[in-house]
Scaffold this motif. Structure first.
Motif, PDB file in Angstrom:
ATOM      1  N   THR A 192       0.810  -1.216   0.000  1.00 48.85           N
ATOM      2  CA  THR A 192       0.000   0.000   0.000  1.00 48.85           C
ATOM      3  C   THR A 192       0.845   1.269   0.000  1.00 48.85           C
ATOM      4  O   THR A 192       0.302   2.362  -0.019  1.00 48.85           O
ATOM      5  CB  THR A 192      -0.938   0.029   1.228  1.00 48.85           C
ATOM      6  OG1 THR A 192      -0.158   0.000   2.411  1.00 48.85           O
ATOM      7  CG2 THR A 192      -1.899  -1.121   1.209  1.00 48.85           C
ATOM      8  N   PHE A 203      -6.854  -2.527  -5.517  1.00 48.65           N
ATOM      9  CA  PHE A 203      -6.719  -1.796  -4.263  1.00 48.65           C
ATOM     10  C   PHE A 203      -7.540  -0.512  -4.279  1.00 48.65           C
ATOM     11  O   PHE A 203      -7.248   0.438  -3.567  1.00 48.65           O
ATOM     12  CB  PHE A 203      -5.246  -1.494  -3.983  1.00 48.65           C
ATOM     13  CG  PHE A 203      -4.402  -2.728  -3.848  1.00 48.65           C
ATOM     14  CD1 PHE A 203      -4.634  -3.631  -2.819  1.00 48.65           C
ATOM     15  CD2 PHE A 203      -3.395  -3.002  -4.754  1.00 48.65           C
ATOM     16  CE1 PHE A 203      -3.868  -4.787  -2.695  1.00 48.65           C
ATOM     17  CE2 PHE A 203      -2.621  -4.154  -4.636  1.00 48.65           C
ATOM     18  CZ  PHE A 203      -2.859  -5.048  -3.605  1.00 48.65           C
ATOM     19  N   GLY A 204      -8.598  -0.503  -5.103  1.00 49.74           N
ATOM     20  CA  GLY A 204      -9.500   0.639  -5.129  1.00 49.74           C
ATOM     21  C   GLY A 204      -9.036   1.804  -5.967  1.00 49.74           C
ATOM     22  O   GLY A 204      -9.521   2.925  -5.788  1.00 49.74           O
ATOM     23  N   GLY A 224     -12.055  -3.090  -3.573  1.00 44.59           N
ATOM     24  CA  GLY A 224     -11.663  -2.869  -2.185  1.00 44.59           C
ATOM     25  C   GLY A 224     -11.015  -1.518  -1.958  1.00 44.59           C
ATOM     26  O   GLY A 224     -10.033  -1.185  -2.624  1.00 44.59           O
ATOM     27  N   GLY A 225     -11.562  -0.747  -1.026  1.00 45.32           N
ATOM     28  CA  GLY A 225     -10.982   0.540  -0.668  1.00 45.32           C
ATOM     29  C   GLY A 225     -11.235   1.654  -1.658  1.00 45.32           C
ATOM     30  O   GLY A 225     -10.602   2.709  -1.568  1.00 45.32           O
ATOM     31  N   TRP A 226     -12.184   1.477  -2.590  1.00 46.19           N
ATOM     32  CA  TRP A 226     -12.437   2.494  -3.615  1.00 46.19           C
ATOM     33  C   TRP A 226     -12.798   3.854  -2.997  1.00 46.19           C
ATOM     34  O   TRP A 226     -12.499   4.908  -3.573  1.00 46.19           O
ATOM     35  CB  TRP A 226     -13.561   2.048  -4.544  1.00 46.19           C
ATOM     36  CG  TRP A 226     -14.906   2.016  -3.878  1.00 46.19           C
ATOM     37  CD1 TRP A 226     -15.465   0.970  -3.206  1.00 46.19           C
ATOM     38  CD2 TRP A 226     -15.839   3.098  -3.774  1.00 46.19           C
ATOM     39  NE1 TRP A 226     -16.693   1.323  -2.695  1.00 46.19           N
ATOM     40  CE2 TRP A 226     -16.948   2.622  -3.031  1.00 46.19           C
ATOM     41  CE3 TRP A 226     -15.856   4.417  -4.235  1.00 46.19           C
ATOM     42  CZ2 TRP A 226     -18.054   3.420  -2.735  1.00 46.19           C
ATOM     43  CZ3 TRP A 226     -16.955   5.224  -3.945  1.00 46.19           C
ATOM     44  CH2 TRP A 226     -18.047   4.713  -3.213  1.00 46.19           C
ATOM     45  N   TYR A 227     -13.441   3.810  -1.833  1.00 45.37           N
ATOM     46  CA  TYR A 227     -13.908   5.043  -1.204  1.00 45.37           C
ATOM     47  C   TYR A 227     -12.748   5.947  -0.797  1.00 45.37           C
ATOM     48  O   TYR A 227     -12.928   7.157  -0.636  1.00 45.37           O
ATOM     49  CB  TYR A 227     -14.781   4.722   0.013  1.00 45.37           C
ATOM     50  CG  TYR A 227     -14.157   3.751   0.983  1.00 45.37           C
ATOM     51  CD1 TYR A 227     -13.293   4.191   1.972  1.00 45.37           C
ATOM     52  CD2 TYR A 227     -14.409   2.383   0.875  1.00 45.37           C
ATOM     53  CE1 TYR A 227     -12.696   3.300   2.847  1.00 45.37           C
ATOM     54  CE2 TYR A 227     -13.822   1.482   1.745  1.00 45.37           C
ATOM     55  CZ  TYR A 227     -12.966   1.940   2.732  1.00 45.37           C
ATOM     56  OH  TYR A 227     -12.365   1.040   3.589  1.00 45.37           O
ATOM     57  N   ARG A 228     -11.555   5.372  -0.622  1.00 44.12           N
ATOM     58  CA  ARG A 228     -10.404   6.224  -0.274  1.00 44.12           C
ATOM     59  C   ARG A 228     -10.009   7.105  -1.463  1.00 44.12           C
ATOM     60  O   ARG A 228      -9.654   8.269  -1.276  1.00 44.12           O
ATOM     61  CB  ARG A 228      -9.236   5.356   0.195  1.00 44.12           C
ATOM     62  CG  ARG A 228      -9.534   4.584   1.485  1.00 44.12           C
ATOM     63  CD  ARG A 228      -8.291   3.933   2.048  1.00 44.12           C
ATOM     64  NE  ARG A 228      -8.595   3.170   3.249  1.00 44.12           N
ATOM     65  CZ  ARG A 228      -8.813   1.866   3.292  1.00 44.12           C
ATOM     66  NH1 ARG A 228      -8.755   1.158   2.162  1.00 44.12           N
ATOM     67  NH2 ARG A 228      -9.088   1.251   4.418  1.00 44.12           N
ATOM     68  N   ARG A 245      -2.586   8.952  -2.719  1.00 46.12           N
ATOM     69  CA  ARG A 245      -3.734   9.528  -2.019  1.00 46.12           C
ATOM     70  C   ARG A 245      -3.349  10.773  -1.223  1.00 46.12           C
ATOM     71  O   ARG A 245      -4.185  11.655  -1.004  1.00 46.12           O
ATOM     72  CB  ARG A 245      -4.364   8.500  -1.087  1.00 46.12           C
ATOM     73  CG  ARG A 245      -5.086   7.376  -1.803  1.00 46.12           C
ATOM     74  CD  ARG A 245      -6.095   6.731  -0.880  1.00 46.12           C
ATOM     75  NE  ARG A 245      -5.499   6.211   0.328  1.00 46.12           N
ATOM     76  CZ  ARG A 245      -5.189   4.935   0.540  1.00 46.12           C
ATOM     77  NH1 ARG A 245      -5.404   4.045  -0.411  1.00 46.12           N
ATOM     78  NH2 ARG A 245      -4.674   4.549   1.685  1.00 46.12           N
ATOM     79  N   GLN A 290      -0.650   4.952  -0.929  1.00 43.95           N
ATOM     80  CA  GLN A 290      -0.785   6.009   0.066  1.00 43.95           C
ATOM     81  C   GLN A 290      -0.131   7.295  -0.419  1.00 43.95           C
ATOM     82  O   GLN A 290      -0.654   8.395  -0.210  1.00 43.95           O
ATOM     83  CB  GLN A 290      -0.170   5.587   1.399  1.00 43.95           C
ATOM     84  CG  GLN A 290      -0.379   6.588   2.525  1.00 43.95           C
ATOM     85  CD  GLN A 290      -1.841   6.747   2.902  1.00 43.95           C
ATOM     86  OE1 GLN A 290      -2.493   5.773   3.263  1.00 43.95           O
ATOM     87  NE2 GLN A 290      -2.357   7.955   2.782  1.00 43.95           N
ATOM     88  N   LYS A 340     -18.669   1.505   1.285  1.00 42.67           N
ATOM     89  CA  LYS A 340     -18.067   0.231   1.655  1.00 42.67           C
ATOM     90  C   LYS A 340     -17.329  -0.394   0.474  1.00 42.67           C
ATOM     91  O   LYS A 340     -17.711  -0.204  -0.684  1.00 42.67           O
ATOM     92  CB  LYS A 340     -19.144  -0.757   2.143  1.00 42.67           C
ATOM     93  CG  LYS A 340     -20.036  -0.228   3.263  1.00 42.67           C
ATOM     94  CD  LYS A 340     -19.251   0.051   4.545  1.00 42.67           C
ATOM     95  CE  LYS A 340     -20.178   0.532   5.656  1.00 42.67           C
ATOM     96  NZ  LYS A 340     -19.409   0.885   6.888  1.00 42.67           N
ATOM     97  N   SER A 341     -16.287  -1.164   0.786  1.00 43.07           N
ATOM     98  CA  SER A 341     -15.546  -1.890  -0.248  1.00 43.07           C
ATOM     99  C   SER A 341     -16.459  -2.887  -0.952  1.00 43.07           C
ATOM    100  O   SER A 341     -17.340  -3.495  -0.325  1.00 43.07           O
ATOM    101  CB  SER A 341     -14.371  -2.643   0.373  1.00 43.07           C
ATOM    102  OG  SER A 341     -13.393  -1.760   0.850  1.00 43.07           O
TER     103      SER A 341
END
Length: 243
Positions: A15, A97-98, A176-180, A22, A19, A213-214
């Motif tokens: 990740t 990983f979104g 997974g983790g798309w919302y980030r 992001r 990170q 949610k993922s």
């Protein structure tokens, strides 16, 4: 170079570069501020450099902790950032990983034969750049007029939030983790309109509040609610939905 890139990151290895992407402030990611000179010659030069970096079968065999592939992606990130700018750190922000990059999965699946791997990295870099350029164009189209009153600004912000959330869902397939990435995209958009980063982060956190949610694409009603909450939270005003 890689040490400077990762000095503030304390995450699992896979990740780390995600990170970094992001955490980019919008000026560092904005393609309008970060020129990307690209042609066939540059594509060939970059491919040749990466070919030399791809781990061999012997490298993998001599690596008991199975981190060779991850170290390769770290080195590639350092190369791309030093060559093109900080925006390039998102080159491997995979759907898995979104992220919006479909060409990459993870080192265990995406790192293989040298030439093929190098070409895949280049394709991922271009895919990430295309996504940034698309998002920047959306920001331009969705931004409220600087002289808009509070009610008009609220309407524009609600409209922008719902459209940007849907754009992120489409590009990440709600993996997974798309919302980030959604949180990052909304933060980028709102700071691009002149709002202070601290104010924006608090508003985005309050509006989303764990609602996404993922592996679940949000319902239209949920997206509308998030857009309304964020717009009202930033302007203190509602708007007319019938517009």
């Amino acid at each position: 170079m890689i040490g400077r890139l990762f000095r503030h990151v304390r995450l699992r290895r896979h990740t780390t570069t995600i990170q970094l992407a992001r955490d980019l402030p919008w000026p560092a990611a904005d393609p309008h501020r970060n020129v990307f000179d690209w042609d066939e010659g540059e594509a060939a030069r970059l491919t040749a450099l990466i070919v030399l970096m791809v781990p061999s079968e012997a490298d993998h065999a001599a690596d008991p902790d199975r981190m060779t592939g991850w170290r390769f992606t770290d080195r590639v990130t350092a190369l791309l950032v030093s060559r093109y700018g900080r925006w390039a750190c998102g080159w491997d922000y995979s759907n898995h990983f979104g992220g919006p990059v479909e060409t990459w999965c993870c080192p265990s699946d995406s790192v293989g034969e040298a030439e093929e791997t190098a070409e895949r990295v280049v394709a991922c870099l271009l895919e990430w750049r295309d996504w940034l350029e698309d998002i920047a164009e959306r920001f331009k189209q969705l931004a409220p007029h600087p002289d808009a009153n509070a009610e008009d600004r609220s309407w524009h912000l609600e409209r922008a939030v719902t459209r940007l959330v849907n754009a992120v869902v489409n590009s990440t397939h709600a993996e997974g983790g798309w919302y980030r990435l959604c949180e990052t995209t909304l933060t980028w958009f709102l700071t691009s309109t002149g709002l202070e980063p601290d104010e924006v982060r608090k508003a985005v956190d309050a509006a989303i509040g764990g609602r996404f949610k993922s592996h679940v694409a949000p319902a239209t009603t949920l997206v509308d609610t998030v857009g309304e909450d964020l717009a009202i939270g930033l302007t203190g005003r509602g708007f007319y939905r019938e517009r």
